[in-house]
Enzyme design. Structure first.
Site, PDB file in Angstrom:
ATOM      1  N   CYS A 196       8.368  -0.361   0.094  1.00 16.57           N
ATOM      2  CA  CYS A 196       7.461   1.074   0.249  1.00 16.57           C
ATOM      3  C   CYS A 196       7.363   1.241   1.922  1.00 16.57           C
ATOM      4  CB  CYS A 196       6.209   1.192  -0.200  1.00 16.57           C
ATOM      5  SG  CYS A 196       5.118  -0.306   0.157  1.00 16.57           S
ATOM      6  N   CYS A 197       7.251  -0.046   2.626  1.00 20.68           N
ATOM      7  CA  CYS A 197       6.952   0.110   4.078  1.00 20.68           C
ATOM      8  C   CYS A 197       8.105   0.515   4.881  1.00 20.68           C
ATOM      9  CB  CYS A 197       6.363  -1.219   4.582  1.00 20.68           C
ATOM     10  SG  CYS A 197       4.811  -1.509   3.758  1.00 20.68           S
ATOM     11  N   CYS A 254       1.903   0.298   5.481  1.00 18.84           N
ATOM     12  CA  CYS A 254       1.757   1.822   4.732  1.00 18.84           C
ATOM     13  C   CYS A 254       0.477   2.068   4.813  1.00 18.84           C
ATOM     14  CB  CYS A 254       2.246   1.257   3.175  1.00 18.84           C
ATOM     15  SG  CYS A 254       4.009   1.666   2.957  1.00 18.84           S
ATOM     16  N   GLU A 297      -1.587  -3.902   5.606  1.00 16.70           N
ATOM     17  CA  GLU A 297      -0.335  -3.546   5.375  1.00 16.70           C
ATOM     18  C   GLU A 297       0.205  -2.301   6.362  1.00 16.70           C
ATOM     19  OE1 GLU A 297       1.909  -1.328   1.552  1.00 16.70           O
ATOM     20  OE2 GLU A 297       0.012  -2.153   1.239  1.00 16.70           O
ATOM     21  N   HIS A 323      -7.332  -0.614  -3.229  1.00 19.52           N
ATOM     22  CA  HIS A 323      -5.950  -0.611  -2.548  1.00 19.52           C
ATOM     23  C   HIS A 323      -6.069   0.381  -1.355  1.00 19.52           C
ATOM     24  CE1 HIS A 323      -1.784   0.120  -2.252  1.00 19.52           C
ATOM     25  NE2 HIS A 323      -1.528  -1.169  -3.051  1.00 19.52           N
ATOM     26  N   GLU A 365      -4.179  -5.726  -2.227  1.00 23.70           N
ATOM     27  CA  GLU A 365      -4.039  -5.175  -0.937  1.00 23.70           C
ATOM     28  C   GLU A 365      -5.130  -3.912  -0.656  1.00 23.70           C
ATOM     29  OE1 GLU A 365       1.063  -4.892  -1.348  1.00 23.70           O
ATOM     30  OE2 GLU A 365      -0.169  -3.167  -2.283  1.00 23.70           O
ATOM     31  N   GLY A 420      -2.928   6.651 -11.126  1.00 24.10           N
ATOM     32  CA  GLY A 420      -3.072   5.485 -10.706  1.00 24.10           C
ATOM     33  C   GLY A 420      -2.898   5.292  -9.124  1.00 24.10           C
TER      34      GLY A 420
END
Length: 664
Positions: free
Chosen positions: A409-410, A328, A326, A258, A310, A183
């Protein structure tokens, strides 16, 4: 399958490039000495490290998030890159200790995931759509490859090879196997990395399976949802375009859903194509590239305009104050651009890579390396953030950088990119060396069967002067290709003091970069690179001069928020206004069309930056005499204007920020 590979270029590995220039070397030092220790402490404080001991029980604090594995994996990867260029025994021992915990958490059948081992082991592989098992596996694989390349230690690599083989038995077209795919994409590119370092074709075949299977009917996420007793329509993503599985990847023409997932998928598609010779995947990537960079990318290289999901939205929808962009996602764009660049050495990919690096990525971390942006808007009013929660529902959207995030995550993502920056600078192919980015330092290449050292000296991006000294082992004939950025006009080139003709810009595939005027190339320029093919002797020098005037950038008229506005750019850097320099109500400032703008270096500001100064006009609210509306144009007054690089905003007092300035 290796004989079918179709990339023209091979990146020069990170462990063959040492960066010592005045712009990037200090950032790598801060990343190494401040950010990496802080991120380890945060992972330890929040239970991300301790979770690997598998002693968490229901009711205890810090329950393992279902993708915590990836945060620790990215930290290991960043540490590995750092160790390659700056050995650190203490850091290496720390990483080895974490790797020991990871190895100890691997199950007898090879499975490795914290959440599904200690929280809900009965639900392994039952919800690929929403959970992140394959995503976490991918980041662990990337960490293993980086750490092995840096240290030669195989412990984590062996663990992840075993896990990859386990995954390969679960997924595939065979009888009894699941025809599923992640996913959250990421494992596709990681499996190719694992294949490249081990030569095991099972890993490449599995990556190809995940890419090929995505979006096929009957839709796997429908199948697994029904198997869980759920209605497939009850999906928080509001459609499978959210995770790019709405149609098979070769049928996708627009970037949907996303943004981070999309970038990892497109990077994986490019990797699989490079190793298998699949031209249909390259064609899909090129279509998607055009849509992203010419319809759905901010001038800063940020992508993914909506905080809801996002995600990408629709063409030219690029709002500034509610921009998500974002960190990321910009990092993912760098990864994808770098991969596309290797196919045929086309400047258009390096231009976008540079734009994202210097603007949309670098803004994601403070100058001191201690705080981070998750979202990177192009316009900020702190009072609006405080009083309009309906506009800023995501806690990740903030007018100031934060120390950590629940979805973290970033921070480790930007750490791994900064630590591995060297691998984006150069590529090589047979008897050709390509210079994509102008970064002071040293690189070791293999050209036409011999070792060649390139030493690059520059104050880029503050100045456009670049000197490259060439040191082959002995006199040799090869080509050196230097990127002439799309923003550059009037570039000049010398070899050993002798001038060469070079075009200001060249026609490139995929559309012109923002601010670029495409013209036919001259004899020296090929796909936007000045190619110098000659007999080189030790100590030969190349001098490239890239004029850096201040330029106004206009958006496509369909970007409604930017109509009547301009952005300021100098070289690769996009600029912004901050309240601390220009006072409040930045929207009331207008830049006259004939206003002169000048650049000057301020060594005492923001670690030393070039600022842009000029004279602007400001509407005078005092003339309105308190009236909210009246049939008269507000008076204006002349005011000084000062712009700073966008990446450096929010490193002083909190306040307003603005990239797109009204023009009159």
């Amino acid at each position: 399958m290796s004989e079918t590979r179709m990339r023209k270029l091979e990146p020069v590995p990170f462990n063959q490039v040492a960066i010592d220039g005045p712009f990037w070397a200090p950032r790598q030092q801060v990343n190494r000495e401040v950010t990496l220790p802080i991120e380890y402490e945060q992972c330890e404080r929040t239970g991300r490290i301790a979770a690997w001991k598998l002693d968490w029980k229901p009711g205890q604090p810090n329950p393992p998030h279902h993708f915590w594995d990836s945060d620790v994996a990215k930290w290991i990867e960043a540490a590995g890159y750092s160790l390659a260029t700056h050995p650190d025994e203490e850091l290496e021992q720390l990483v080895d200790g974490v790797i020991d915990m990871i190895a100890g958490a691997q199950q007898e059948d090879g499975y490795l995931n914290i959440h599904f081992t200690v929280v809900e082991p009965e639900n392994r592989w039952k919800n690929l759509r929403d959970m992140h098992e394959l995503y976490c596996a991918g980041h662990l694989m990337e960490a293993a490859v980086a750490y092995y390349a840096s240290t030669g230690k195989r412990r984590l690599l062996d663990v992840m090879c075993r896990y990859a083989e386990t995954i390969d038995t679960v997924f595939g077209p065979g009888e009894g196997q699941k025809r599923g795919y992640p996913g959250h994409e990421e494992i596709e590119l990681a499996l190719v990395k694992l294949y490249r370092v081990t030569g095991e074709e099972r890993y490449l075949d599995l990556a190809k399976f995940f890419v090929d299977e995505r979006g096929r009917q009957p839709h796997y996420y429908d199948v697994e949802a029904r198997a869980r007793g759920e209605d497939p329509q009850d999906f928080h993503g509001q459609g499978y375009d959210y995770n790019q599985s709405h149609v098979p990847v070769r049928e996708q023409d627009t970037a949907e859903g996303h943004a981070v997932r999309a970038m990892y998928l497109y990077s994986g598609m490019a990797d699989v194509a490079a190793e298998t010779g699949d031209e249909s995947l390259v064609a899909a990537c090129e279509r998607l590239w055009w849509n992203v960079t010419q319809r759905r990318m901010y001038v800063t290289g940020g992508i993914g305009s909506s905080s809801y999901g996002e995600r990408f939205t629709y063409d030219y929808d690029l709002p500034n104050d509610v921009a998500y962009a974002e960190t990321c996602a910009a990092i993912g764009l760098v990864f994808w651009a770098h991969r596309m660049l290797q196919f045929d050495g086309d400047r258009v990919y390096a231009d976008v890579m540079e734009r994202a690096l210097y603007n949309g990525v670098l803004s994601g971390v403070s100058l001191d390396g201690r705080t981070f942006f998750y979202a990177n808007p192009l316009e900020v009013d702190p009072e609006k953030h405080a009083r309009r929660p309906d506009l800023f529902r995501s806690p990740s959207v903030s007018p100031t950088r934060q120390g950590w995030f629940r979805c973290a995550c970033c921070p480790p993502n930007i750490a791994r990119l900064l630590a591995s920056l060297g691998q984006t600078v150069y590529s090589q192919s047979g008897r050709e060396a390509y210079v994509h980015l102008y970064v002071g330092g040293r690189a070791e290449l293999e050209l036409d069967g011999q070792s060649v050292t390139l030493i690059q000296e520059t104050r880029y991006p503050w100045e456009g002067e670049v000197q490259i000294t060439v040191h082959p082992q002995r006199e040799a004939s090869f080509a050196l290709a230097l990127r002439i950025p799309g923003w550059s006009r009037g570039a000049s080139l010398e070899v050993n003091g002798q001038p060469l003709e070079v075009g200001a810009s060249a026609a490139v595939k995929g559309g012109a970069s923002p601010g670029e005027g495409a013209v036919p190339p001259n004899d020296l320029t090929e796909r936007g690179y000045a190619r110098i093919d000659r007999i080189w002797r030790p100590g030969d020098t190349v001098r490239l001069s890239l004029p850096m005037p201040v330029e106004r950038i206009w958006a496509h008229p369909t970007v409604q928020e930017d109509c009547g506005r301009v952005a300021l750019q100098r070289g690769p850097l996009v600029y912004c206004l901050e309240e601390i320099d220009n006072g409040p109500h930045l929207h009331s400032i207008a830049l006259p069309r004939d206003a002169a703008l000048k650049a000057e270096f301020d060594e005492n500001l923001l670690g030393g930056v070039v600022v842009i100064r000029g004279e602007a006009e400001r509407q005078d609210a005092s003339e309105c005499q308190g009236a909210l509306y009246r049939p008269a144009r507000p008076a204006t007054k002349a005011v000084p204007l000062k712009a700073v690089p966008y990446y450096a905003w929010a490193n002083r007092e909190p306040g307003e920020m603005l990239v797109w300035i009204r023009e009159r």
